[in-house]
Write a protein that holds these residues in place. Structure first.
Motif, PDB file in Angstrom:
ATOM      1  N   THR A  89       0.729  -1.149  -0.035  1.00  0.00           N
ATOM      2  CA  THR A  89      -0.052  -0.143   0.298  1.00  0.00           C
ATOM      3  C   THR A  89       1.000   1.251   0.105  1.00  0.00           C
ATOM      4  O   THR A  89       2.117   1.098   0.370  1.00  0.00           O
ATOM      5  N   PRO A  90       0.249   2.089  -0.303  1.00  0.00           N
ATOM      6  CA  PRO A  90       1.216   3.792  -0.442  1.00  0.00           C
ATOM      7  C   PRO A  90       1.646   3.945   0.968  1.00  0.00           C
ATOM      8  O   PRO A  90       2.931   4.378   1.095  1.00  0.00           O
ATOM      9  N   ARG A  91       1.082   3.857   2.126  1.00  0.00           N
ATOM     10  CA  ARG A  91       1.493   3.940   3.354  1.00  0.00           C
ATOM     11  C   ARG A  91       2.561   3.045   3.704  1.00  0.00           C
ATOM     12  O   ARG A  91       3.653   3.560   4.208  1.00  0.00           O
ATOM     13  N   GLN A  92       2.436   1.831   3.405  1.00  0.00           N
ATOM     14  CA  GLN A  92       3.568   0.867   3.700  1.00  0.00           C
ATOM     15  C   GLN A  92       4.850   1.137   2.840  1.00  0.00           C
ATOM     16  O   GLN A  92       5.963   1.156   3.349  1.00  0.00           O
ATOM     17  N   ARG A  93       4.656   1.574   1.793  1.00  0.00           N
ATOM     18  CA  ARG A  93       5.798   1.833   0.867  1.00  0.00           C
ATOM     19  C   ARG A  93       6.446   3.140   1.607  1.00  0.00           C
ATOM     20  O   ARG A  93       7.749   3.257   1.629  1.00  0.00           O
TER      21      ARG A  93
END
Lengths: 402, 167
Positions: free
Chosen positions: B112-116
């Motif tokens: 996900t964008p947050r994880q990345r």
């Protein structure tokens, strides 16, 4: 296997410096010119309004992006919602408990209490939900669908709420607690006391057997929605400082820590617009929310308000990211007789829910829901995905709406 | 005084680092350039205020992270890239390292964008948990859990990443 840090460094090593400077300055100068122009127009509207001449001037946000979503809607369809729903179907069968019925598309009612609600599934089949006679009439008996249409929260004939998997037969009793919010991916549901909406807890679907997690909240902030990792956004309490409306979000992260995020909408709300208690807030994704403005106008019947544009807000910082300009609402009233008024000619759109396909808007004409539109937040494109034939509905609830 | 005084110098000083950050966030040059331009434009509009911050570059990074969250929601169909498809090997050691990087790079696309963003901030920008939390406007607990979730997901998506190391 090398370290992640080394991998990042290697990938980044050959990245050129993107040559965007000139374009950035041109775009920024254009936006600043627009802000100056619109601010002057807003001031003019305020002067004219104060002098007795009412001017409905829709002022744009001077600081947030403006997304034009007021073009005519195209006609489209989505797999999960029948393109036309006939609400004059007489007495559909009761929702069966012993077999799957398929994902829910919407819920509607054609009369007030104790009239039971009806569920429409994705293939257009309609079912009646139980008639609840035992509950006090003041307790809401609101059925709600998850954004993906799989889960239905509704009261049984005794008034006890159930969370039902419509694609199977699994049912989770939730007592006097009903669903008051969902995560966009339907992985989490917020449940709270049906009468007071106090004591919100986050539940994962029964399939995971995860325990309910209490969410801290206060009674001035309804649940706007949950994030995909079970965190929550509450909102709606407004403070009027210096005459300017303000939204107070309360964000609870997945560790349970909560913090207030004030959203200063000064400059985003025009002189003929407002927020008031009960302003609807919906979570869009893990970090942003949508709120709908109200436009007001003066007439012989007094001051009335109608649903207007949307604001897209960063729930982490409180920054207004964009204003979404919907078609101009029509707020007309007609006096018929000494005391009766009708909403003839009235037309507006309300923010209903956010589903994986986009933002759902309900279209109202003359006081009745007549259609569902799907809004693409990025492009502002709207498409009509369902119409309600012979609409006699007093209420329509779409997936994700609670 | 022009509203953008000092902004060209800011871009000249920080352009390289911000370009690299944008690229690591989205994984391709076209999107990265677009992302950087969008974030810098927002920064420029508010430059009079941002210029007074201790670290205006952090504001740009934050704008980029917020932007990718919104874009990901609009682009639900993620590119499904097989992490098992790797290029032909040329020499042993260099090829092994190249393959490892490619596997990781493609697996990052599926976070996900947050994880990345958390991984990039922690392991490229070398921000502490507290600094990452401040930039992402979340709790340190969330940063830690997102880091753990991201690494677990990388290892889950590609068994060959089981011994992916972080320090």
């Amino acid at each position: 296997m090398p370290e992640l840090r080394t991998i990042f460094a290697h990938e980044a090593a050959d990245v050129p410096t993107y040559d965007v400077g000139a374009k950035v300055l041109r775009a920024a100068r254009r936006r600043r010119r627009l802000r100056t122009t619109v601010t002057a127009a807003t001031a003019l509207a305020a002067v004219l309004g104060g002098g007795g001449l009412f001017v409905t001037l829709r002022s744009a946000s001077p600081a947030a992006d403006m997304i034009a979503a007021d073009r005519p809607a195209t006609v489209s369809s989505v797999a999960w919602l029948p393109s036309s729903v006939d609400m004059t179907v007489p007495e559909p069968p009761l929702l069966p408990l012993d077999r799957a019925v398929g994902r829910g598309a919407l819920i509607y009612k054609t009369c007030d209490l104790p009239c039971p609600a009806r569920l429409v599934t994705e293939d257009g089949t309609q079912y009646a939900l139980p008639r609840v006679a035992q509950m006090p009439p003041t307790i809401p008996r609101r059925a709600t669908l998850s954004p993906d249409g799989r889960w239905l929260s509704y009261p049984d004939a005794q008034g006890n709420y159930l969370l039902r998997d419509l694609t199977g037969t699994k049912t989770l009793p939730t007592g006097n607690r009903r669903a008051t919010g969902w995560s966009a991916d339907s992985a989490w549901v917020g449940v709270a006391d049906a009468s007071s909406e106090d004591g919100v807890e986050a539940l994962a679907p029964p399939a995971t057997n995860a325990a309910a997690r209490p969410l801290p909240a206060d009674d001035t902030r309804p649940l706007a929605g949950l994030t995909t990792d079970g965190a929550a956004v509450f909102g709606g309490a407004e403070a009027h400082e210096d005459g300017n409306p303000r939204i107070d979000l309360y964000v609870v992260d997945d560790s349970g820590a909560g913090r207030s995020v004030p959203v200063d909408v000064k400059g985003q709300v025009g002189s003929t617009e407002d927020l008031h208690s009960g302003t609807l807030i919906r979570t869009v994704d893990d970090d942003t929310v949508l709120v709908q403005l109200l436009e007001w106008s003066d007439s012989k019947q007094g001051r009335t308000s109608i649903a207007g544009d949307l604001l897209h807000i960063d729930a982490a910082s409180g920054e207004v990211l964009a204003r979404i300009r919907l078609p101009e609402p029509i707020n007309t009233t007609t006096v018929t007789g000494e005391s009766a008024t009708t909403a003839k000619g009235q037309a507006f759109r309300t923010l209903a829910a956010v589903v994986p396909d986009g933002v759902l808007l309900k279209v109202f004409r003359d006081g009745a829901p007549v259609a569902v539109e799907l809004l693409d937040l990025a492009s502002g494109d709207r498409s009509t995905i369902a119409t309600f034939a012979n609409s006699v509905a007093t209420e329509v609830l779409l997936p994700g709406e609670s | 005084m022009d509203a953008f005084d000092g902004f060209p110098d800011f871009m000249a000083t920080n352009g390289s680092a911000l370009s690299r950050f944008a690229y690591l966030l989205v994984g391709n040059h076209a999107d990265a350039e677009d992302l950087l331009q969008s974030a810098l434009t927002k920064t420029a509009v508010h430059w009079r205020r941002v210029a007074r911050y201790d670290n205006p570059a952090a504001y740009v990074r934050q704008a980029m992270v917020n932007e990718i969250y919104g874009r990901w929601r609009r682009r639900r169909l993620l590119r499904m890239v097989s992490v098992t498809k790797v290029p032909e090997r040329s020499s042993a050691d260099a090829a092994d390292a190249s393959v490892d990087r490619l596997v990781v790079w493609r697996a990052l696309d599926r976070l996900t964008p947050r994880q990345r963003a958390v991984l990039v901030l922690r392991f490229h920008e070398d921000l502490s948990v507290e600094e990452t939390a401040a930039l992402l406007r979340c709790s340190t607990g969330t940063v830690k859990s997102q880091t753990h979730a991201a690494l677990s997901r990388l290892r889950e998506m590609a068994p060959e990443l089981a011994d992916l190391r972080v320090s």
